[in-house]
Design a protein around this motif. Sequence first.
Motif, PDB file in Angstrom:
ATOM      1  N   ALA A 248       2.128  -9.262   4.609  1.00 16.75           N
ATOM      2  CA  ALA A 248       2.557  -7.883   4.876  1.00 16.75           C
ATOM      3  C   ALA A 248       3.816  -7.547   4.085  1.00 16.75           C
ATOM      4  CB  ALA A 248       2.783  -7.685   6.374  1.00 16.75           C
ATOM      5  N   LEU A 249       4.753  -8.506   4.009  1.00 15.58           N
ATOM      6  CA  LEU A 249       5.976  -8.288   3.239  1.00 15.58           C
ATOM      7  C   LEU A 249       5.643  -8.095   1.760  1.00 15.58           C
ATOM      8  CD1 LEU A 249       9.062  -8.238   2.983  1.00 15.58           C
ATOM      9  CD2 LEU A 249       9.008 -10.744   2.853  1.00 15.58           C
TER      10      LEU A 249
ATOM     11  N   LEU B 256      14.917  -4.156   0.909  1.00 17.21           N
ATOM     12  CA  LEU B 256      14.064  -3.007   1.212  1.00 17.21           C
ATOM     13  C   LEU B 256      14.781  -2.043   2.154  1.00 17.21           C
ATOM     14  CD1 LEU B 256      10.639  -4.817   1.647  1.00 17.21           C
ATOM     15  CD2 LEU B 256      11.247  -3.233  -0.185  1.00 17.21           C
ATOM     16  N   ASP B 257      15.564  -2.575   3.086  1.00 16.91           N
ATOM     17  CA  ASP B 257      16.334  -1.725   3.989  1.00 16.91           C
ATOM     18  C   ASP B 257      17.477  -1.041   3.255  1.00 16.91           C
ATOM     19  OD1 ASP B 257      14.718  -2.449   6.085  1.00 16.91           O
ATOM     20  OD2 ASP B 257      16.104  -3.947   6.901  1.00 16.91           O
TER      21      ASP B 257
ATOM     22  N   ARG C  50       2.923  -6.905   0.457  1.00 20.28           N
ATOM     23  CA  ARG C  50       2.343  -5.570   0.253  1.00 20.28           C
ATOM     24  C   ARG C  50       3.426  -4.499   0.243  1.00 20.28           C
ATOM     25  NH1 ARG C  50      -1.791  -7.843   3.580  1.00 20.28           N
ATOM     26  NH2 ARG C  50      -0.830  -6.980   5.472  1.00 20.28           N
ATOM     27  N   GLU C  51       4.428  -4.664   1.112  1.00 15.94           N
ATOM     28  CA  GLU C  51       5.507  -3.683   1.141  1.00 15.94           C
ATOM     29  C   GLU C  51       6.335  -3.750  -0.142  1.00 15.94           C
ATOM     30  OE1 GLU C  51       9.109  -2.133   4.079  1.00 15.94           O
ATOM     31  OE2 GLU C  51       7.995  -3.959   4.585  1.00 15.94           O
ATOM     32  N   ILE C  52       6.552  -4.961  -0.639  1.00 13.92           N
ATOM     33  CA  ILE C  52       7.295  -5.104  -1.890  1.00 13.92           C
ATOM     34  C   ILE C  52       6.516  -4.480  -3.048  1.00 13.92           C
ATOM     35  CG2 ILE C  52       8.208  -6.756  -3.569  1.00 13.92           C
ATOM     36  CD1 ILE C  52       8.781  -8.625  -1.184  1.00 13.92           C
TER      37      ILE C  52
ATOM     38  N   ARG D  89      13.638  -8.429   2.769  1.00  9.96           N
ATOM     39  CA  ARG D  89      13.681  -7.414   3.826  1.00  9.96           C
ATOM     40  C   ARG D  89      15.006  -6.634   3.792  1.00  9.96           C
ATOM     41  NH1 ARG D  89      10.636 -11.361   6.863  1.00  9.96           N
ATOM     42  NH2 ARG D  89      12.589 -12.343   7.542  1.00  9.96           N
TER      43      ARG D  89
ATOM     44  N   ALA E 211       4.534  -2.030  -2.890  1.00  9.74           N
ATOM     45  CA  ALA E 211       4.548  -0.572  -2.727  1.00  9.74           C
ATOM     46  C   ALA E 211       5.914   0.028  -3.032  1.00  9.74           C
ATOM     47  CB  ALA E 211       4.125  -0.205  -1.305  1.00  9.74           C
ATOM     48  N   ARG E 212       7.004  -0.722  -2.746  1.00  8.65           N
ATOM     49  CA  ARG E 212       8.344  -0.139  -2.868  1.00  8.65           C
ATOM     50  C   ARG E 212       9.246  -0.904  -3.826  1.00  8.65           C
ATOM     51  NH1 ARG E 212      10.612  -0.356   2.882  1.00  8.65           N
ATOM     52  NH2 ARG E 212      12.394   0.588   1.825  1.00  8.65           N
TER      53      ARG E 212
END
Length: 370
Positions: free
Chosen positions: A188-189, A163-164, A191-193, A160, A195-196
């Motif tokens: 959810a984390l 990502l920030d 999926r964010e990883i 996290r 994507a980014r």
Amino acid sequence: MLAASDELAAWLRLAASGLGPDRQRSLLAAFGLPQHIFEAGRAAIAGVVGRAAADVLAAPPDPERIEPALAWAAEDGNHILCLADEAYPHALLDIADPPVLLYAKGELALLQRPALAVVGARSATAQGAANAEAFARALSEPGLTIVSGLALGIDAAAHRGALDGGAGGTIAVIGTGADRIYPARNAALAREIAARGLVLSEFPLGTPPLRHNFPRRNRLIAGLAGGVLVVEAALGSGSLITARLASDSGREVFAIPGSIHSPLSKGCHRLIRDGAKLVETAEDVLEELRGPLGQAFAAPAPACAAPARPGPEADEESARLLNALGHDPVDLDTLVQRSGLTVDALYAILLPMELGGQLARLPGGRVQRL
């Protein structure tokens, strides 16, 4: 350039043969690409890995173990990397047993950037998680990619924070197939990883979370990075395995010290006694990594360890309570003795402080200052 579908099918066939990675690499060293192995014939293959293995490789390929992987790799953002691919992470070529195949979901460019692994306890304290997030954010800002294992606690906080931080991104190395997420609470984390950042696995699609796969995952976390930062770890923690693998491979090992009373500080303290570098700020890490990674990183913000979060302006009793808390977890009976407050008065002060982000409640009825 990634392998074409027919070449990739041959790599998948080799990986699905049931032969261990060592014998697969021996065959690749002897014959070159997988299609050359399958064209070599039983006698030539037996001369490298034995007759039984040659018989296994002579069996026709199983479409059910190859076609789903080809279909997965054809989806947007999905990749299967072979040892011969240019996109294969160069850092892993230096470890003793690089995977023959890697399943990746997300931004492949992260695999070639300077990286730091940030690992630690799953049952992290509130302060430990805050430190992991703050360090990862500060280290990501000047361009370091943060590598971790997508576990609860320190790993998730590190992802996290990266990502920030934005500039460096993050890689989650997982112990399951790339089409499965473990633990589910981090879906959810993940999926964010994807994507980014990048989700990475050496295990075939569909592989469940088997206990013996996670130490193997740890060697990839250590291998991808120029160093490993351990935030919190108990003795016997998997994070200490990651640190040892990093040290054995010539990587830097860093550890954040903690309370002498906390079981989650004992692993870090042992690492420091054994030669790991004690760090208090992100700059402590960057000073050591600038040389080995050949990167002129910008200096991060001076304060890296998570400071106390601003809350309501403390009155006299709140100030006395903060002083009584110190920086270690404290049970309520001890806090009553230290502060001189009654239990009722203590509860009346604790709640607004908790809501204001000044402290956190921990398992076992303890509280800790943030």
